[in-house]
Design a protein around this motif. Structure first.
Motif, PDB file in Angstrom:
ATOM      1  N   ASP A   1       0.830  -1.206   0.000  1.00 18.10           N
ATOM      2  CA  ASP A   1       0.000   0.000   0.000  1.00 18.10           C
ATOM      3  C   ASP A   1       0.866   1.259   0.000  1.00 18.10           C
ATOM      4  O   ASP A   1       1.897   1.322   0.671  1.00 18.10           O
ATOM      5  N   GLN A   2       0.450   2.266  -0.757  1.00 20.50           N
ATOM      6  CA  GLN A   2       1.236   3.488  -0.902  1.00 20.50           C
ATOM      7  C   GLN A   2       1.419   4.223   0.429  1.00 20.50           C
ATOM      8  O   GLN A   2       2.533   4.611   0.792  1.00 20.50           O
ATOM      9  N   PHE A   3       0.336   4.415   1.172  1.00 21.49           N
ATOM     10  CA  PHE A   3       0.446   5.093   2.466  1.00 21.49           C
ATOM     11  C   PHE A   3       1.407   4.351   3.385  1.00 21.49           C
ATOM     12  O   PHE A   3       2.286   4.946   4.014  1.00 21.49           O
ATOM     13  N   ALA A   4       1.242   3.030   3.483  1.00 18.41           N
ATOM     14  CA  ALA A   4       2.067   2.242   4.403  1.00 18.41           C
ATOM     15  C   ALA A   4       3.538   2.296   4.011  1.00 18.41           C
ATOM     16  O   ALA A   4       4.421   2.348   4.875  1.00 18.41           O
ATOM     17  N   ARG A   5       3.830   2.292   2.720  1.00 24.45           N
ATOM     18  CA  ARG A   5       5.217   2.351   2.257  1.00 24.45           C
ATOM     19  C   ARG A   5       5.872   3.668   2.687  1.00 24.45           C
ATOM     20  O   ARG A   5       7.028   3.693   3.113  1.00 24.45           O
ATOM     21  N   VAL A   6       5.139   4.768   2.559  1.00 26.38           N
ATOM     22  CA  VAL A   6       5.684   6.064   2.964  1.00 26.38           C
ATOM     23  C   VAL A   6       5.832   6.121   4.489  1.00 26.38           C
ATOM     24  O   VAL A   6       6.855   6.581   5.014  1.00 26.38           O
TER      25      VAL A   6
ATOM     26  N   ALA B   1       4.789   2.491  19.962  1.00 20.66           N
ATOM     27  CA  ALA B   1       4.519   2.376  18.529  1.00 20.66           C
ATOM     28  C   ALA B   1       3.288   3.202  18.156  1.00 20.66           C
ATOM     29  O   ALA B   1       3.255   3.860  17.115  1.00 20.66           O
ATOM     30  N   ALA B   2       2.274   3.173  19.025  1.00 22.64           N
ATOM     31  CA  ALA B   2       1.059   3.945  18.768  1.00 22.64           C
ATOM     32  C   ALA B   2       1.359   5.447  18.762  1.00 22.64           C
ATOM     33  O   ALA B   2       0.808   6.206  17.949  1.00 22.64           O
ATOM     34  N   ILE B   3       2.238   5.878  19.651  1.00 23.84           N
ATOM     35  CA  ILE B   3       2.602   7.300  19.731  1.00 23.84           C
ATOM     36  C   ILE B   3       3.318   7.739  18.452  1.00 23.84           C
ATOM     37  O   ILE B   3       2.980   8.770  17.849  1.00 23.84           O
ATOM     38  N   PHE B   4       4.285   6.948  18.001  1.00 28.44           N
ATOM     39  CA  PHE B   4       5.024   7.330  16.799  1.00 28.44           C
ATOM     40  C   PHE B   4       4.165   7.216  15.541  1.00 28.44           C
ATOM     41  O   PHE B   4       4.308   8.016  14.611  1.00 28.44           O
ATOM     42  N   ALA B   5       3.274   6.236  15.518  1.00 33.34           N
ATOM     43  CA  ALA B   5       2.356   6.121  14.382  1.00 33.34           C
ATOM     44  C   ALA B   5       1.484   7.372  14.285  1.00 33.34           C
ATOM     45  O   ALA B   5       1.253   7.899  13.182  1.00 33.34           O
ATOM     46  N   ALA B   6       1.012   7.860  15.425  1.00 32.34           N
ATOM     47  CA  ALA B   6       0.179   9.064  15.431  1.00 32.34           C
ATOM     48  C   ALA B   6       0.955  10.273  14.908  1.00 32.34           C
ATOM     49  O   ALA B   6       0.399  11.127  14.201  1.00 32.34           O
ATOM     50  N   ARG B   7       2.229  10.359  15.250  1.00 28.83           N
ATOM     51  CA  ARG B   7       3.048  11.471  14.758  1.00 28.83           C
ATOM     52  C   ARG B   7       3.226  11.401  13.240  1.00 28.83           C
ATOM     53  O   ARG B   7       3.197  12.426  12.542  1.00 28.83           O
ATOM     54  N   ILE B   8       3.408  10.192  12.721  1.00 33.05           N
ATOM     55  CA  ILE B   8       3.535  10.011  11.270  1.00 33.05           C
ATOM     56  C   ILE B   8       2.247  10.443  10.572  1.00 33.05           C
ATOM     57  O   ILE B   8       2.279  11.153   9.552  1.00 33.05           O
ATOM     58  N   LEU B   9       1.110  10.042  11.112  1.00 34.09           N
ATOM     59  CA  LEU B   9      -0.180  10.372  10.506  1.00 34.09           C
ATOM     60  C   LEU B   9      -0.399  11.883  10.491  1.00 34.09           C
ATOM     61  O   LEU B   9      -0.857  12.447   9.489  1.00 34.09           O
ATOM     62  N   ALA B  10      -0.058  12.523  11.592  1.00 32.22           N
ATOM     63  CA  ALA B  10      -0.241  13.966  11.680  1.00 32.22           C
ATOM     64  C   ALA B  10       0.675  14.692  10.699  1.00 32.22           C
ATOM     65  O   ALA B  10       0.257  15.666  10.047  1.00 32.22           O
ATOM     66  N   PHE B  11       1.903  14.231  10.571  1.00 23.20           N
ATOM     67  CA  PHE B  11       2.854  14.881   9.676  1.00 23.20           C
ATOM     68  C   PHE B  11       2.415  14.744   8.216  1.00 23.20           C
ATOM     69  O   PHE B  11       2.464  15.710   7.439  1.00 23.20           O
ATOM     70  N   LEU B  12       1.985  13.555   7.833  1.00 25.46           N
ATOM     71  CA  LEU B  12       1.606  13.337   6.439  1.00 25.46           C
ATOM     72  C   LEU B  12       0.324  14.071   6.070  1.00 25.46           C
ATOM     73  O   LEU B  12       0.183  14.531   4.941  1.00 25.46           O
ATOM     74  N   ASP B  13      -0.626  14.161   7.029  1.00 24.35           N
ATOM     75  CA  ASP B  13      -1.937  14.783   6.783  1.00 24.35           C
ATOM     76  C   ASP B  13      -2.783  13.856   5.905  1.00 24.35           C
ATOM     77  O   ASP B  13      -2.705  13.871   4.676  1.00 24.35           O
ATOM     78  N   LEU B  14      -3.581  13.026   6.566  1.00 27.80           N
ATOM     79  CA  LEU B  14      -4.336  11.997   5.855  1.00 27.80           C
ATOM     80  C   LEU B  14      -5.295  12.560   4.818  1.00 27.80           C
ATOM     81  O   LEU B  14      -5.531  11.941   3.777  1.00 27.80           O
ATOM     82  N   ALA B  15      -5.851  13.735   5.086  1.00 31.05           N
ATOM     83  CA  ALA B  15      -6.747  14.343   4.098  1.00 31.05           C
ATOM     84  C   ALA B  15      -5.984  14.645   2.813  1.00 31.05           C
ATOM     85  O   ALA B  15      -6.489  14.425   1.697  1.00 31.05           O
ATOM     86  N   ALA B  16      -4.750  15.124   2.959  1.00 30.06           N
ATOM     87  CA  ALA B  16      -3.927  15.414   1.785  1.00 30.06           C
ATOM     88  C   ALA B  16      -3.502  14.120   1.083  1.00 30.06           C
ATOM     89  O   ALA B  16      -3.446  14.064  -0.149  1.00 30.06           O
ATOM     90  N   VAL B  17      -3.207  13.081   1.860  1.00 33.67           N
ATOM     91  CA  VAL B  17      -2.863  11.787   1.282  1.00 33.67           C
ATOM     92  C   VAL B  17      -4.023  11.265   0.434  1.00 33.67           C
ATOM     93  O   VAL B  17      -3.836  10.781  -0.693  1.00 33.67           O
ATOM     94  N   ALA B  18      -5.231  11.382   0.962  1.00 29.36           N
ATOM     95  CA  ALA B  18      -6.419  10.909   0.241  1.00 29.36           C
ATOM     96  C   ALA B  18      -6.619  11.686  -1.057  1.00 29.36           C
ATOM     97  O   ALA B  18      -7.075  11.120  -2.061  1.00 29.36           O
ATOM     98  N   ARG B  19      -6.298  12.968  -1.057  1.00 32.75           N
ATOM     99  CA  ARG B  19      -6.444  13.780  -2.279  1.00 32.75           C
ATOM    100  C   ARG B  19      -5.368  13.454  -3.307  1.00 32.75           C
ATOM    101  O   ARG B  19      -5.567  13.633  -4.508  1.00 32.75           O
TER     102      ARG B  19
ATOM    103  N   TYR C   1      -3.558  10.413  -3.890  1.00 32.43           N
ATOM    104  CA  TYR C   1      -3.473   9.102  -4.525  1.00 32.43           C
ATOM    105  C   TYR C   1      -4.858   8.606  -4.933  1.00 32.43           C
ATOM    106  O   TYR C   1      -5.794   8.575  -4.127  1.00 32.43           O
ATOM    107  N   LEU C   2      -4.943   8.207  -6.196  1.00 29.80           N
ATOM    108  CA  LEU C   2      -6.227   7.856  -6.796  1.00 29.80           C
ATOM    109  C   LEU C   2      -6.934   6.726  -6.061  1.00 29.80           C
ATOM    110  O   LEU C   2      -8.161   6.733  -5.936  1.00 29.80           O
ATOM    111  N   GLU C   3      -6.156   5.758  -5.549  1.00 31.45           N
ATOM    112  CA  GLU C   3      -6.795   4.595  -4.916  1.00 31.45           C
ATOM    113  C   GLU C   3      -7.598   4.957  -3.668  1.00 31.45           C
ATOM    114  O   GLU C   3      -8.454   4.189  -3.223  1.00 31.45           O
ATOM    115  N   TYR C   4      -7.316   6.130  -3.095  1.00 36.15           N
ATOM    116  CA  TYR C   4      -8.033   6.548  -1.886  1.00 36.15           C
ATOM    117  C   TYR C   4      -9.161   7.538  -2.183  1.00 36.15           C
ATOM    118  O   TYR C   4      -9.777   8.066  -1.265  1.00 36.15           O
TER     119      TYR C   4
END
Length: 327
Positions: free
Chosen positions: A111-116, A182-200, A202-205
Motif C-alpha cells: 500500500d502506498q500510504f504504508a510504504r511512505v 509504537a502507537a505514539i510514533f504512528a500518530a506522529r507520522i499520521l499527523a505529519f503526512l496529513d491523511l486528508a492530503a494523502v487521500a487527495r 493518490y487515486l486509490e483513496y
C-alpha cells in the motif's frame, strides 16, 4: 531451463498449443530442480521442511526471502502447523495472507500510504536509509502538491521533512519499542503526512474507505512488531518481514518470484473442488509452479488427505520427470 521444461508440461495441459518459453536464468542448483515429497504425518512434514530449509540456506548462502511456502487456501491453518517446528531450526515463518482488520499483511506492505509511513520510521531509526529518503522526499512533494520546477517550494518541503526527522530520530533513540510507544510514533507520522492530503493525492483513496483500512492495519501491525523488539530497527524489520520466510496462498503469489517455492497441501482436502481437467485448478497449479526461479517442491502428506482428485496433477509432474521422495 530444466524447471521451465517442467512448467511447459503443465502449460500444455492448460493449452495444447502453448508455446515453449526460454529460460531467463542459468541453473544455480545441484540435483533435482523439482521434487514431490511424500510424508506420513504433518509432524514429519514440518520437521523435514524445517531441516531442509535451514540446511539449504546455509549450504547455498541464501536468505529467508529467497524462499516461499505456498498453499491453496487457509494459510492460517498451515501457519499453526509449521511455525513452531520451523522456529526450532531458527527459521521464522511469516503468514503474508494473515488478516489485519479488513485487509491482509501482504496488501498492507504494498500500500502506498504504508510504504511512505514505514519509510519515515526507517529514517527515524537510522540515518543510513537512502531509498527511504528518496521515497519520502518524492511522496511529500506530491502530498504537499508542490509543482514540478518550483525550487523554492521544493526546498521548503525538504526542510520540513528534515526538521521532522531530526525530532523523530531524537525521540526514537530515547524511547524503547513497545506497543504503546509504537502507537505514539504512528500518530506522529499520521499527523505529519496529513491523511486528508494523502487521500487527495493518490487515486486509490479517492473513494471508499481504503485509506482508513490501511491506517488501521498499519497501526495494528506496527504495535505487534514492536512487542518484544530489542530496537526500532528490529521492529521495522519484523514489520517488513525481513529474515522471515513468506507463507501465502497461491492467489496472493501472482506476479511474485522466488528462488525456491515449496507448495504444501497437494491433496484432496485442500483441492476439494478440483475435477480432472478443470482449467481453474490447472491454472492455480501452474501459477504455483511458475513462481519458482530455480526449484519447486510439492509436498503431499498422507495425514492431510488423499490424492484421488489431484491424481492428474501428480501425473503431470511424473510426466515431466519430477521424482517423488519418501520423507
Amino acid at each position: 531451463p530444466d524447471l521451465v521444461g517442467i512448467q511447459h508440461v503443465v502449460a500444455r495441459a492448460l493449452d495444447p498449443n502453448a508455446a515453449a518459453t526460454v529460460a531467463q536464468a542459468a541453473r544455480q542448483v545441484d540435483g533435482d530442480v523439482a521434487q514431490v515429497w511424500n510424508s506420513p504425518t504433518m509432524a514429519r512434514e514440518a520437521e523435514h521442511l524445517a531441516q531442509w530449509l535451514a540446511n539449504d540456506m546455509a549450504a547455498r548462502g541464501r536468505v529467508p526471502r529467497d524462499y516461499a511456502i505456498l498453499v491453496k487456501q487457509k494459510s492460517d491453518d498451515f501457519e499453526a502447523d509449521l511455525a513452531a517446528p520451523l522456529a526450532l531450526q531458527g527459521v521464522r515463518l511469516r503468514n503474508e495472507s494473515h488478516a489485519l482488520g479488513r485487509t491482509t499483511l501482504q496488501d498492507l506492505l504494498s500500500d502506498q500510504f504504508a510504504r511512505v509511513a514505514i519509510a519515515l520510521l526507517r529514517l527515524g531509526a537510522t540515518r543510513r536509509a537512502p531509498d527511504a529518503w528518496q521515497l519520502c522526499s518524492a511522496a511529500l512533494l506530491d502530498i504537499r502538491a508542490i509543482a514540478s520546477g518550483d525550487d523554492v517550494a521544493e526546498a521548503r518541503t525538504e526542510a520540513e521533512l528534515s526538521a521532522f526527522l531530526t525530532l523523530l530520530r531524537a525521540d526514537m533513540a530515547n524511547t524503547p519499542p513497545s506497543p504503546a510507544n509504537a502507537a505514539i510514533f504512528a500518530a506522529r507520522i499520521l499527523a505529519f503526512l496529513d491523511l486528508a492530503a494523502v487521500a487527495r493525492t493518490y487515486l486509490e483513496y479517492s473513494s471508499g474507505d481504503l485509506l482508513t483500512i490501511m491506517v488501521d492495519a498499519f497501526q495494528q501491525h506496527l504495535a505487534t512488531s514492536a512487542n518484544g523488539a530489542v530496537s526500532w530497527t528490529t521492529c521495522l524489520d519484523a514489520f517488513e518481514g525481513l529474515g522471515q520466510i513468506p507463507l501465502m496462498t497461491v492467489h496472493k503469489s501472482k506476479g511474485l518470484e522466488y528462488d525456491t517455492i515449496v507448495f504444501i497441501g497437494l491433496d484432496d482436502q485442500a483441492w476439494w473442488a478440483h475435477t480432472p481437467g478443470n482449467p481453474e485448478g490447472l491454472a492455480t497449479f501452474f501459477v504455483a509452479l511458475s513462481r519458482a526461479k530455480q526449484r519447486a517442491i510439492f509436498s503431499f502428506c498422507q495425514e492431510r488427505g488423499q490424492r484421488r482428485r489431484v491424481a492428474e496433477l501428480f501425473q503431470l509432474l511424473t510426466d515431466a520427470g519430477v521424482p517423488e521422495i519418501a520423507i
